[in-house]
Design an enzyme around this catalytic site. Structure first.
Site, PDB file in Angstrom:
ATOM      1  N   CYS A 263       0.279   3.852   2.831  1.00  0.00           N
ATOM      2  CA  CYS A 263       0.667   3.162   4.046  1.00  0.00           C
ATOM      3  C   CYS A 263       2.086   3.546   4.368  1.00  0.00           C
ATOM      4  CB  CYS A 263       0.385   1.752   4.130  1.00  0.00           C
ATOM      5  SG  CYS A 263      -1.155   1.264   3.904  1.00  0.00           S
TER       6      CYS A 263
ATOM      7  N   CYS B 253       0.804  -1.292  -0.113  1.00  0.00           N
ATOM      8  CA  CYS B 253       0.070   0.021  -0.050  1.00  0.00           C
ATOM      9  C   CYS B 253       1.018   1.253   0.035  1.00  0.00           C
ATOM     10  CB  CYS B 253      -0.863   0.038   1.123  1.00  0.00           C
ATOM     11  SG  CYS B 253      -1.657   1.461   1.751  1.00  0.00           S
TER      12      CYS B 253
END
Length: 106
Positions: free
Chosen positions: A31, A28
């Protein structure tokens, strides 16, 4: 020789200290953007809060338990109660304000 018990996720979120949980995944992009934000937050808050990262791919049961459908999802716990939750990248100062608004800091 004495062994020390490993602290569990339940032990951590049920404690008196506020805990910010970052549900994330290695693949991600957003993230990855949270890592320096959480480091900055740690520098601001010091030992007043705990910050932990949970990889949803490595902990699918935990992610399911909290109905994590997108990452990053941040959740604030204190004494086992969910005080706040939001998905997406959030600046450190905004996170600090949210923690002050919702949690009891020692």
């Amino acid at each position: 020789m004495a062994t020390t018990a490993k602290e569990t996720y339940g032990d951590i979120i049920n404690g008196t200290k506020p805990v910010l949980v970052d549900f994330s995944a290695e693949w991600c992009g957003p993230c990855k953007m949270m890592a320096p934000v959480l480091k900055e937050l740690h520098n601001m808050a010091g030992d007043a809060i705990r910050i932990i990262k949970i990889d949803v791919d490595k902990n699918p049961q935990l992610a399911a338990r909290h109905n994590i459908s997108g990452v990053p999802t941040l959740m604030l716990f204190q004494q086992g109660k969910i005080l706040w939750r939001q998905s997406g990248v959030i600046p450190a100062q905004q996170l600090m304000n949210i923690i002050r608004q919702h949690a009891v800091l020692a």
